[in-house]
Design a protein around this motif. Structure first.
Motif, PDB file in Angstrom:
ATOM      1  N   TYR A   1      40.790  37.999  29.679  1.00  0.00           N
ATOM      2  CA  TYR A   1      41.900  38.719  29.959  1.00  0.00           C
ATOM      3  C   TYR A   1      42.426  39.501  28.583  1.00  0.00           C
ATOM      4  CZ  TYR A   1      43.226  36.160  34.356  1.00  0.00           C
ATOM      5  OH  TYR A   1      43.129  35.655  35.414  1.00  0.00           O
TER       6      TYR A   1
ATOM      7  N   SER B   1      43.151  39.046  37.156  1.00  0.00           N
ATOM      8  CA  SER B   1      42.600  37.830  37.818  1.00  0.00           C
ATOM      9  C   SER B   1      41.409  38.393  38.752  1.00  0.00           C
ATOM     10  CB  SER B   1      43.424  36.789  38.165  1.00  0.00           C
ATOM     11  OG  SER B   1      44.160  37.538  39.289  1.00  0.00           O
TER      12      SER B   1
ATOM     13  N   LYS C   1      39.615  34.253  33.249  1.00  0.00           N
ATOM     14  CA  LYS C   1      40.843  34.001  32.405  1.00  0.00           C
ATOM     15  C   LYS C   1      40.318  34.321  30.887  1.00  0.00           C
ATOM     16  CE  LYS C   1      44.753  31.478  31.774  1.00  0.00           C
ATOM     17  NZ  LYS C   1      45.385  30.241  32.253  1.00  0.00           N
TER      18      LYS C   1
END
Length: 303
Positions: free
Chosen positions: A206, A198, A203
């Motif tokens: 990721y 983060s 997100k």
């Protein structure tokens, strides 16, 4: 290129690694390798999750699930207060005492305490010798060992090895004996990875960033989390990017001001406006029992 590049190294080599271990560690952490030491301590703490006895306690505490950012910053602050001020100063002593109060609420074995302590020593060595702008000198390694040995004594940890090679062997033997897969390992590791990712990525990205984190990990660590074997190209890119950074730092003039993670100029994500000791630690413990060291709050975050 810079004639005074080795000014800090020369100072370190002139000191006694036992008597002056606090000063040597402070020079290494705050002047020579501030970025590297922080990454090494992050990896050190991450490695402890590969031990099911440790990850079980961490999972049962609920601190990672409740607020991993606070848990990360609390750990960072306590360790940084000890490293930057030394274990023999008022701030250092009170940080250790407060850490002992937090740990006293959990059933942590002496062997697990010893292993966590050993990671603070040897993961720093491994990371810096692998990715730093130079390798650690013998005085730095010995000072790191004696520094954390004394911190361990003040934490009440028993059977701390009296020499660096014996403690290194304990660290290696512990990982061979106890690193194995458990669901709790993965839960805690994934939450921690998400926090790290983060800092750099949204997100949605990721899944792209996670393999880069795994690519610098040892096979035994990957196995304990059931992470797939890193793609050779990703591993090459990750490792050589870190080495490139070290090579660039080699040509930067030496730091003339200490880099502090506890001073007013550094902002922790969870404490953007600074912190006091009242802020540190699990909220559920504060509600159950008063910490006898609460009076130390006025000393924190003021240097």
């Amino acid at each position: 290129m810079f004639s005074n590049k080795n000014i800090h190294l020369e100072k370190i080599q002139s000191l006694d690694p036992i008597k002056d271990c606090e000063e040597i560690v402070q020079i290494s952490v705050m002047y020579e390798f501030p970025w590297d030491y922080n990454r090494a301590l992050e990896l050190a703490l991450y490695k402890t999750y590969a031990s099911p006895s440790i990850s079980k306690i961490l999972h049962q505490s609920g601190e990672f699930e409740r607020n991993v950012s606070k848990r990360y910053d609390d750990t960072d602050i306590l360790l940084s207060e000890i490293l930057e001020n030394g274990f023999s100063t008022k701030k250092g002593e009170e940080s250790i005492e407060y850490m002992n109060w937090i740990h006293s609420h959990y059933p942590i074995s002496n062997e697990d305490y010893l292993y966590v302590l050993s990671t603070f020593i040897f993961e720093s060595f491994r990371w810096i010798n692998r990715f730093g702008y130079r390798k650690l000198c013998r005085n730095e390694e010995l000072a790191g060992f004696y520094f954390w040995q004394e911190v361990g004594k003040r934490m009440g940890i028993q059977d701390i090895p009296t020499d660096i090679d014996t403690f290194r062997k304990f660290n290696e033997d512990y990982e061979l004996k106890y690193f194995e897969y458990s669901p709790n390992n993965v839960k805690i590791a994934t939450i921690t990875e998400n926090l790290m990712l983060s800092w750099f990525l949204p997100k949605s990205l990721y899944p792209l960033g996670r393999p880069f984190l795994h690519s610098i990990m040892e096979p035994s660590l990957l196995k304990a989390f059931q992470h797939p074997k890193p793609n050779p190209i990703v591993k090459f890119l990750a490792e050589n990017t870190l080495r490139l950074r070290g090579n660039i730092v080699r040509f930067i003039p030496p730091r003339t001001q200490a880099f502090s993670r506890t001073g007013n100029n550094y902002k922790h994500d969870f404490y953007p406006n600074g912190y006091t000791m009242d802020d540190i630690g699990p909220e559920n413990l504060k509600k159950k029992t008063a910490c006898p060291y609460r009076s130390v709050k006025k000393y924190f975050g003021t240097n």
